[in-house]
Design a protein around this motif. Structure first.
Motif, PDB file in Angstrom:
ATOM      1  N   ASP A 119      -1.725   0.100  -0.208  1.00  0.00           N
ATOM      2  CA  ASP A 119      -0.705   0.771   0.597  1.00  0.00           C
ATOM      3  C   ASP A 119      -0.395   2.177   0.109  1.00  0.00           C
ATOM      4  OD1 ASP A 119       1.425   0.750   2.656  1.00  0.00           O
ATOM      5  OD2 ASP A 119       2.765   0.813   0.918  1.00  0.00           O
ATOM      6  N   ASN A 120      -0.513   2.417  -1.171  1.00  0.00           N
ATOM      7  CA  ASN A 120      -0.031   3.682  -1.726  1.00  0.00           C
ATOM      8  C   ASN A 120      -1.144   4.649  -2.124  1.00  0.00           C
ATOM      9  OD1 ASN A 120      -0.956   2.098  -3.778  1.00  0.00           O
ATOM     10  ND2 ASN A 120       0.837   2.336  -5.112  1.00  0.00           N
ATOM     11  N   ARG A 121      -2.360   4.442  -1.573  1.00  0.00           N
ATOM     12  CA  ARG A 121      -3.477   5.327  -1.891  1.00  0.00           C
ATOM     13  C   ARG A 121      -4.284   5.640  -0.647  1.00  0.00           C
ATOM     14  NH1 ARG A 121      -6.584   3.867  -7.417  1.00  0.00           N
ATOM     15  NH2 ARG A 121      -8.039   5.232  -6.305  1.00  0.00           N
ATOM     16  N   ASP A 122      -4.810   6.880  -0.579  1.00  0.00           N
ATOM     17  CA  ASP A 122      -5.653   7.267   0.556  1.00  0.00           C
ATOM     18  C   ASP A 122      -7.012   6.589   0.479  1.00  0.00           C
ATOM     19  OD1 ASP A 122      -3.669   8.920   1.556  1.00  0.00           O
ATOM     20  OD2 ASP A 122      -4.403  10.686   0.471  1.00  0.00           O
ATOM     21  N   GLU A 123      -7.527   6.410  -0.737  1.00  0.00           N
ATOM     22  CA  GLU A 123      -8.831   5.784  -0.913  1.00  0.00           C
ATOM     23  C   GLU A 123      -8.665   4.354  -1.427  1.00  0.00           C
ATOM     24  OE1 GLU A 123     -11.306   8.139  -3.400  1.00  0.00           O
ATOM     25  OE2 GLU A 123     -11.499   9.780  -1.952  1.00  0.00           O
ATOM     26  N   PRO A 124      -9.590   3.470  -1.085  1.00  0.00           N
ATOM     27  CA  PRO A 124      -9.490   2.086  -1.543  1.00  0.00           C
ATOM     28  C   PRO A 124      -9.749   1.967  -3.046  1.00  0.00           C
ATOM     29  CG  PRO A 124     -11.580   2.446  -0.438  1.00  0.00           C
ATOM     30  CD  PRO A 124     -10.787   3.696  -0.245  1.00  0.00           C
ATOM     31  N   VAL A 125      -9.385   0.819  -3.592  1.00  0.00           N
ATOM     32  CA  VAL A 125      -9.643   0.506  -5.000  1.00  0.00           C
ATOM     33  C   VAL A 125     -10.893  -0.358  -5.056  1.00  0.00           C
ATOM     34  CG1 VAL A 125      -8.757  -0.656  -7.049  1.00  0.00           C
ATOM     35  CG2 VAL A 125      -7.203   0.670  -5.592  1.00  0.00           C
ATOM     36  N   CYS A 126     -11.786  -0.067  -5.990  1.00  0.00           N
ATOM     37  CA  CYS A 126     -13.070  -0.763  -6.056  1.00  0.00           C
ATOM     38  C   CYS A 126     -13.219  -1.552  -7.356  1.00  0.00           C
ATOM     39  CB  CYS A 126     -14.225   0.234  -5.940  1.00  0.00           C
ATOM     40  SG  CYS A 126     -14.275   1.128  -4.382  1.00  0.00           S
ATOM     41  N   VAL A 136      -7.471  -4.798  12.253  1.00  0.00           N
ATOM     42  CA  VAL A 136      -7.996  -5.638  11.181  1.00  0.00           C
ATOM     43  C   VAL A 136      -9.412  -5.205  10.815  1.00  0.00           C
ATOM     44  CG1 VAL A 136      -8.538  -7.983  10.462  1.00  0.00           C
ATOM     45  CG2 VAL A 136      -6.525  -7.554  11.879  1.00  0.00           C
ATOM     46  N   ARG A 137     -10.353  -5.344  11.761  1.00  0.00           N
ATOM     47  CA  ARG A 137     -11.714  -4.856  11.497  1.00  0.00           C
ATOM     48  C   ARG A 137     -11.742  -3.341  11.469  1.00  0.00           C
ATOM     49  NH1 ARG A 137     -15.996  -6.160  15.457  1.00  0.00           N
ATOM     50  NH2 ARG A 137     -14.388  -5.489  16.904  1.00  0.00           N
ATOM     51  N   ASP A 138     -10.811  -2.710  12.219  1.00  0.00           N
ATOM     52  CA  ASP A 138     -10.730  -1.252  12.341  1.00  0.00           C
ATOM     53  C   ASP A 138     -12.022  -0.683  12.904  1.00  0.00           C
ATOM     54  OD1 ASP A 138      -9.212   1.038  12.232  1.00  0.00           O
ATOM     55  OD2 ASP A 138      -9.743   1.534  10.173  1.00  0.00           O
ATOM     56  N   GLN A 139     -12.536  -1.349  13.935  1.00  0.00           N
ATOM     57  CA  GLN A 139     -13.741  -0.909  14.638  1.00  0.00           C
ATOM     58  C   GLN A 139     -13.436  -0.925  16.131  1.00  0.00           C
ATOM     59  OE1 GLN A 139     -17.257  -3.112  13.454  1.00  0.00           O
ATOM     60  NE2 GLN A 139     -16.596  -3.197  11.326  1.00  0.00           N
ATOM     61  N   ASN A 140     -13.345   0.257  16.724  1.00  0.00           N
ATOM     62  CA  ASN A 140     -12.916   0.364  18.116  1.00  0.00           C
ATOM     63  C   ASN A 140     -13.871   1.228  18.928  1.00  0.00           C
ATOM     64  OD1 ASN A 140      -9.943  -0.788  17.978  1.00  0.00           O
ATOM     65  ND2 ASN A 140     -10.193   0.545  16.196  1.00  0.00           N
ATOM     66  N   LYS A 145      -0.897  -4.578   1.949  1.00  0.00           N
ATOM     67  CA  LYS A 145      -0.198  -4.825   3.207  1.00  0.00           C
ATOM     68  C   LYS A 145      -0.494  -6.241   3.691  1.00  0.00           C
ATOM     69  CE  LYS A 145       0.164  -0.143   5.099  1.00  0.00           C
ATOM     70  NZ  LYS A 145      -0.191   0.753   6.243  1.00  0.00           N
ATOM     71  N   THR A 146       0.554  -6.954   4.043  1.00  0.00           N
ATOM     72  CA  THR A 146       0.406  -8.296   4.596  1.00  0.00           C
ATOM     73  C   THR A 146       1.211  -8.385   5.882  1.00  0.00           C
ATOM     74  OG1 THR A 146       2.339  -9.224   3.460  1.00  0.00           O
ATOM     75  CG2 THR A 146       0.265  -9.182   2.230  1.00  0.00           C
ATOM     76  N   THR A 147       1.133  -9.535   6.542  1.00  0.00           N
ATOM     77  CA  THR A 147       1.898  -9.722   7.785  1.00  0.00           C
ATOM     78  C   THR A 147       3.403  -9.699   7.518  1.00  0.00           C
ATOM     79  OG1 THR A 147       1.679 -12.110   7.467  1.00  0.00           O
ATOM     80  CG2 THR A 147       0.081 -11.033   8.916  1.00  0.00           C
ATOM     81  N   ASP A 148       3.791  -9.945   6.271  1.00  0.00           N
ATOM     82  CA  ASP A 148       5.213  -9.960   5.913  1.00  0.00           C
ATOM     83  C   ASP A 148       5.661  -8.658   5.259  1.00  0.00           C
ATOM     84  OD1 ASP A 148       5.446 -12.626   6.789  1.00  0.00           O
ATOM     85  OD2 ASP A 148       4.675 -13.356   4.877  1.00  0.00           O
ATOM     86  N   GLY A 149       4.797  -7.653   5.270  1.00  0.00           N
ATOM     87  CA  GLY A 149       5.136  -6.392   4.644  1.00  0.00           C
ATOM     88  C   GLY A 149       4.173  -6.070   3.519  1.00  0.00           C
TER      89      GLY A 149
END
Length: 623
Positions: free
Chosen positions: A231-238, A399-403, A272-276
């Protein structure tokens, strides 16, 4: 951004006024009817030719009613004078005014010599593993040498096929097991280690063990923790491993293990989850492996699946790091990986935007597939946002973020999209038939060009086997036929059809069969009525640096076993337009290099761009 730009467009209900505000029934398929029995052949054109019949019918019926009323008043009609007219029906065809507008608009395009420039491109979702597919890197022999050496290590390891304990050491295991029991509170996996895993050969008995694969003991933890959006980063954590964008130092096993252990058991991430938003450590994200879904796993392994998959994941990553440092030098493969990550992953969106801005900004319509919400935002704030109305689905796939997305030239379509009719298309699927379409795969809109021609423009990402491609086209045509508001529109359809040159019967969509299907609907494509099965728009093959080794292709097998197929199409009405020119592009420069694996460091997708110029045909009398 100008006021013409928008995030979403009106849905189908805005096309026709209804008293209760619901979507008009005319948009939906009549579930009691069977397919296209009324217009079984060349239906796209048949329904347009019927439009004039409808207009004439309305005129004739109106004239007859006037005559009848006059006759009734004068007493000339016997029983008819009592209102016994028999069974007068109603014609529910197109909107006469819209028919005239569309016909006149097409004539105006012809008179002005106006053409349409179209492009379609599956830009491909970002792949977190830069090594997963064979790519082409010019003037750098290190890449091909590395991949060939990895292939050799896994295919013919010889004396390099050492026991697991020589790579993932006893000291590493003891550290791991103490964290499994002490930090995670799980059961110790010492019995599995001592009786089985520490003595396995790293290649023949671990990496290439089919049972380990079917149990998902290594692939499951990789899938969950490989790349994590926070949630708090522009790039993912690997996760510290070879097969993702991790950019830390993996030059020694000790450095790898320290980073890996800290990541799995200590690093707190805002998820991020469905509950926040919740704070989680990667080991807490792992899921039990259920025997009901993966029957090869034993009941005891199912019970112990959380600590067991963690151990297998650690062994898997350890072997990868050991292999890379064996077949190459850290000073060679780590800088190479960083270069690939930058071009294929971190710079993928900027590279994609640059190609569209510099090479295809003069297009009238661009249809894109597998588009992320971030790409949409960046496109709207770029030069593309100045030149195009950028239309995304009202119901984005988050979710998939493919549109699927559509770009409409602001010069050619100043009003942008009038409405979104995606749900009308989906409602036209045959009742009871499960069409393999995911959220975000289809986007269908209406729009009108400067000549007044109304269009339905659609973008579609087909399933891997292409089995949804024919049903989706059929549904688009049906939705247009059965709606008064759409029946006069001209269709432009850009898609990744996922069709195959040598399809597996019943399991994949054959490209020639697909061609017969769109012709039967009264349509044609930028490749003509009969597509060339060897006119490829993809050329990709998996390497040995990915979890599914059964799908890996040797260097000399890339063409034979890779995905080299004619997958991309632009479809339109056979009586509406004809092709002026068509080209494909896997360089970003309107050039296509045959027999070249892509993506490349310069071209960021595994699908080529497909572009065509079409010119309008003078409408036939009554169309």
């Amino acid at each position: 951004m100008s006021e013409a730009d928008y995030t979403t467009v009106p849905r189908e209900g805005d096309l026709e006024a209804t008293s209760n505000g619901e979507i008009p029934e005319s948009f939906y398929a009549d579930k009691s009817k069977s397919g296209f029995s009324a217009l079984s052949y060349r239906s796209y054109n048949c329904r347009r030719r019927l439009n004039i019949v409808g207009i004439v019918t309305i005129f004739v019926v109106a004239s007859a009613l006037v005559a009848v009323e006059l006759g009734r008043r004068r007493g000339h009609l016997g029983e008819w004078a009592k209102g016994n007219f028999g069974g007068a029906g109603s014609f529910l065809g197109s909107d006469p005014a819209l028919d005239v507008q569309a016909s006149q608009g097409m004539s105006a395009m012809v008179a002005a010599g106006r053409k349409l420039r179209l492009a379609t491109w599956n830009i491909a979702a970002i792949n977190n593993n830069p090594f997963e597919y064979w790519i082409t890197i010019k003037d750098n022999p290190d890449y091909e040498e590395l991949m060939v050496n990895v292939e050799g290590f896994l295919e013919n390891p010889g004396d390099k096929d050492v026991p697991v304990s020589k790579v993932f050491t006893q000291e590493m295991f003891d550290d791991l097991d103490s964290k499994l029991t002490g930090v995670a509170g799980w059961k110790s996996v010492k019995p599995y280690w001592n009786k089985d895993f520490k003595n396995r050969k790293i290649v023949s008995e671990f990496m290439k063990d089919p049972l380990l694969g079917s149990k998902r003991l290594a692939s499951m933890p990789d899938r969950i923790t490989n790349t994590i959006n926070v949630d708090n980063r522009d790039e993912p954590v690997c996760r510290p491993t070879v097969i993702n964008m991790y950019d830390g130092d993996l030059s020694t096993m000790q450095k790898w293990w320290k980073a890996w252990s800290q990541f799995i058991f200590e690093q707190k991430l805002s998820i991020k989850t469905t509950d926040g938003v919740s704070e989680q450590i990667p080991y807490q994200m792992l899921q039990p492996i259920k025997k009901a879904k993966y029957p090869d796993i034993t009941e005891q392994e199912e019970e112990d699946s959380l600590p067991l998959q963690t151990m297998c994941g650690a062994i898997f990553d350890a072997i990868l790091v050991h292999m890379m440092n064996t077949v190459s030098k850290p000073a060679v493969w780590q800088p190479l990986k960083k270069t690939m990550v930058k071009s294929l992953n971190k710079m993928k969106v900027p590279h994609t935007l640059s190609i569209l801005e510099t090479t295809y900004i003069d297009s009238d319509i661009i249809t894109l597939q597998e588009v992320s919400s971030s790409f949409i935002d960046q496109a709207r704030s770029s030069k593309l946002g100045d030149a195009f109305h950028i239309v995304a689905p009202a119901d984005l796939d988050a979710v998939r973020d493919q549109n699927s997305v559509i770009f409409l030239s602001k010069d050619s379509f100043p009003g942008g999209a009038s409405s979104e009719v995606t749900s009308a298309v989906e409602a036209a699927f045959p009742p009871g038939e499960k069409v393999p379409v995911a959220k975000g795969d289809i986007l269908a809109i209406t729009t009108t060009n400067t000549d007044g021609v109304p269009f339905v423009v659609a973008s579609f990402h087909g399933d891997t086997n292409g089995l949804a491609t024919k049903p989706v086209l059929t549904a688009i045509v049906k939705a247009m036929e059965e709606s008064t508001a759409l029946s006069s529109h001209r269709l432009i359809f850009g898609l990744d059809a996922n069709t195959y040159e040598n399809a597996k019967p019943g399991k994949q969509q054959d490209v020639l069969d697909w061609g017969k299907h769109y012709v039967a609907e009264g349509l044609t494509s930028c490749w003509g009525d009969v597509p060339d099965p060897s006119n490829y728009t993809t050329y990709n093959a998996r390497t040995y640096l990915q979890p599914q080794l059964n799908k890996a292709c040797k260097k000399e097998e890339k063409r034979e076993k890779g995905d080299v197929n004619p997958k991309d199409f632009i479809v339109f009405g056979q009586d509406d337009f004809k092709v002026v020119s068509t080209w494909k592009d896997n360089t970003g420069k309107k050039e296509y290099v045959e027999d070249m694996a892509f993506p490349t460091l310069d071209f960021p997708s595994d699908h080529g761009i497909l572009a065509t110029i079409i010119e309008p045909l003078e409408p036939a009398s009554g169309s």
